[in-house]
Design a protein around this motif. Structure first.
Motif, PDB file in Angstrom:
ATOM      1  N   ASP A   8      97.772  -2.833  -6.779  1.00 17.78           N
ATOM      2  CA  ASP A   8      98.130  -1.807  -7.764  1.00 17.78           C
ATOM      3  C   ASP A   8      96.830  -1.276  -8.361  1.00 17.78           C
ATOM      4  OD1 ASP A   8     100.504  -0.625  -9.369  1.00 17.78           O
ATOM      5  OD2 ASP A   8      99.059  -1.204 -10.909  1.00 17.78           O
ATOM      6  N   ALA A 125      96.310  -6.489  -9.591  1.00 14.43           N
ATOM      7  CA  ALA A 125      96.465  -5.365 -10.518  1.00 14.43           C
ATOM      8  C   ALA A 125      95.106  -4.950 -11.070  1.00 14.43           C
ATOM      9  CB  ALA A 125      97.406  -5.764 -11.655  1.00 14.43           C
ATOM     10  N   LEU A 129      98.452  -1.398 -16.643  1.00 16.00           N
ATOM     11  CA  LEU A 129      99.549  -2.198 -16.081  1.00 16.00           C
ATOM     12  C   LEU A 129     100.924  -1.530 -16.180  1.00 16.00           C
ATOM     13  CD1 LEU A 129      98.274  -5.654 -17.359  1.00 16.00           C
ATOM     14  CD2 LEU A 129      98.236  -4.804 -15.011  1.00 16.00           C
ATOM     15  N   LEU A 132     103.523  -2.300 -13.354  1.00 14.05           N
ATOM     16  CA  LEU A 132     104.027  -3.679 -13.437  1.00 14.05           C
ATOM     17  C   LEU A 132     105.015  -3.842 -14.582  1.00 14.05           C
ATOM     18  CD1 LEU A 132     101.277  -3.931 -11.793  1.00 14.05           C
ATOM     19  CD2 LEU A 132     101.211  -6.283 -12.613  1.00 14.05           C
ATOM     20  N   ILE A 151      94.666 -10.054 -12.271  1.00  6.51           N
ATOM     21  CA  ILE A 151      94.483  -8.874 -13.111  1.00  6.51           C
ATOM     22  C   ILE A 151      93.002  -8.653 -13.408  1.00  6.51           C
ATOM     23  CG2 ILE A 151      94.912  -7.869 -15.396  1.00  6.51           C
ATOM     24  CD1 ILE A 151      97.481  -9.557 -15.531  1.00  6.51           C
ATOM     25  N   ASN A 169      91.458  -0.830 -18.984  1.00  4.58           N
ATOM     26  CA  ASN A 169      92.800  -0.969 -18.417  1.00  4.58           C
ATOM     27  C   ASN A 169      93.846  -1.345 -19.458  1.00  4.58           C
ATOM     28  OD1 ASN A 169      92.102  -0.248 -15.824  1.00  4.58           O
ATOM     29  ND2 ASN A 169      91.862  -2.353 -15.085  1.00  4.58           N
ATOM     30  N   ALA A 177     100.352  -3.778 -20.970  1.00 13.13           N
ATOM     31  CA  ALA A 177      99.616  -5.042 -20.871  1.00 13.13           C
ATOM     32  C   ALA A 177     100.339  -6.150 -21.632  1.00 13.13           C
ATOM     33  CB  ALA A 177      98.196  -4.857 -21.399  1.00 13.13           C
ATOM     34  N   VAL A 180     103.403  -7.258 -19.562  1.00 13.12           N
ATOM     35  CA  VAL A 180     103.030  -8.022 -18.367  1.00 13.12           C
ATOM     36  C   VAL A 180     102.579  -9.432 -18.735  1.00 13.12           C
ATOM     37  CG1 VAL A 180     101.351  -8.180 -16.484  1.00 13.12           C
ATOM     38  CG2 VAL A 180     102.516  -6.011 -16.952  1.00 13.12           C
ATOM     39  N   THR A 188      98.829 -16.709 -13.091  1.00 14.62           N
ATOM     40  CA  THR A 188      98.150 -15.461 -13.465  1.00 14.62           C
ATOM     41  C   THR A 188      96.664 -15.719 -13.680  1.00 14.62           C
ATOM     42  OG1 THR A 188     100.180 -14.667 -14.540  1.00 14.62           O
ATOM     43  CG2 THR A 188      98.111 -13.583 -15.153  1.00 14.62           C
TER      44      THR A 188
END
Length: 318
Positions: A8, A125, A129, A132, A151, A169, A177, A180, A188
């Motif tokens: 992504d 990612a 985000l 997502l 991420i 981001n 964010a 997610v 993660t």
């Protein structure tokens, strides 16, 4: 068995570098690339992604149109660093057309691909985000079906690159964010802004990397000229935590997804995102005191094997 990835992204220069690193990895199968607003408006992201795939002779990889705006925040981009088009302002008159895009939208594709490969897909990612966040709203079971999530985003020392305390981001879509980090309970791994700065690539290596006599190297040299000139500037070096070299932010998340041994030191801590602060909106919060009572914790990258990263970079332009 090959690692199955969904990427992504918001293709700017470092996204392009990450794509090429993934394409050169023999143990990786890219199931799809989902595009999002970010470094540059979505239309540019789509064009840039196809340009990178073309130079790598991999236009067979499906590319999907994703979210063009953040959930609530004002849209912004990083044209001052990546160029207004997101790819160094060196247009290709023979660039692939957007008719090559898949008809299915990014979020639908993400959900479908993961459903068809339960427990096997790693999601990398490297953009705001938004895609997502929308995906987990549509399918709350999505995170349980993922193998892992990597991420690039957030920060650990309240040092920003877009606002005083915010990394691009996360600042570009703080609500996404937040969602997610709250809803994705799969393993993660986060490559933060300060971490990537502290693990930058030496300029001497960058010169050697771009000097390779290949079509891919010539392409990379063209698209990185603007951002590398900016990165070498005194003003920019004052902004970041170290002035030792080039910081290809997104590629750290990609390298970690490709090679399990790439991360040599990390810490496990619950994280969230500040949504309301006057100066801190979009800042990642690390809950060392465990006041959030979160069961799910993220692995925050601290140190990596830079030699492995440099080898991946060299291989990507062969």
């Amino acid at each position: 068995m090959k690692k199955k990835l969904i990427i992504d992204l918001d293709t700017g220069v470092d996204d392009a570098q990450a794509i090429m690193v993934a394409l050169a990895a023999p143990n990786v199968e890219i199931l799809g690339i989902t595009c999002c607003h970010g470094n540059t408006p979505l239309e540019n992201v789509l064009k840039n992604t196809l340009r990178v795939l073309k130079v790598c002779n991999r236009l067979d990889i499906p590319v999907y149109r994703g979210c063009s705006k953040p959930l609530l925040a004002h849209e912004q981009n990083a044209g001052d660093f990546h160029g207004k088009d997101g790819l160094g302002e060196v247009p290709d008159p023979d660039a692939p057309g957007l008719e090559l895009l898949q008809k299915k939208k990014a979020v639908e594709a993400m959900i479908k691909i993961v459903k068809e490969n339960p427990g096997e897909v790693t999601l990398v990612a490297m953009a705001p985000l938004t895609n997502l966040a929308v995906a987990v709203q549509l399918d709350p079971s999505l995170p349980k079906k993922l193998k892992a999530l990597y991420i690039m985003g957030g920060n650990t020392e309240s040092r920003g690159n877009t606002t005083a305390c915010g990394e691009f981001n996360f600042v570009a879509d703080p609500e996404a964010a937040y969602i997610v980090l709250d809803c994705y309970t799969c393993p993660t791994y986060i490559a933060s802004w300060e971490f990537s700065c502290k693990n930058s690539l030496p300029w001497s290596f960058c010169d050697q990397w771009l000097a390779q006599n290949t079509e891919k190297a010539a392409f990379m040299k063209k698209i990185t000229c603007l951002s590398m000139t900016r990165a070498r500037s005194t003003d920019y070096q004052k902004e970041i935590t170290t002035g030792q070299g080039f910081n290809s932010c997104d590629t750290y998340a990609m390298a970690a997804a490709i090679d399990d041994t790439f991360i040599t030191e990390s810490e496990e801590v619950a994280v969230t995102v500040e949504l309301a602060g006057t100066y801190t909106r979009g800042m990642m919060v690390l809950d060392y005191m465990e006041l959030l009572k979160k069961k799910h914790k993220a692995f925050i990258m601290k140190k990596v094997d830079l030699e492995k990263l440099m080898q991946m970079f060299m291989n990507s332009l062969n």
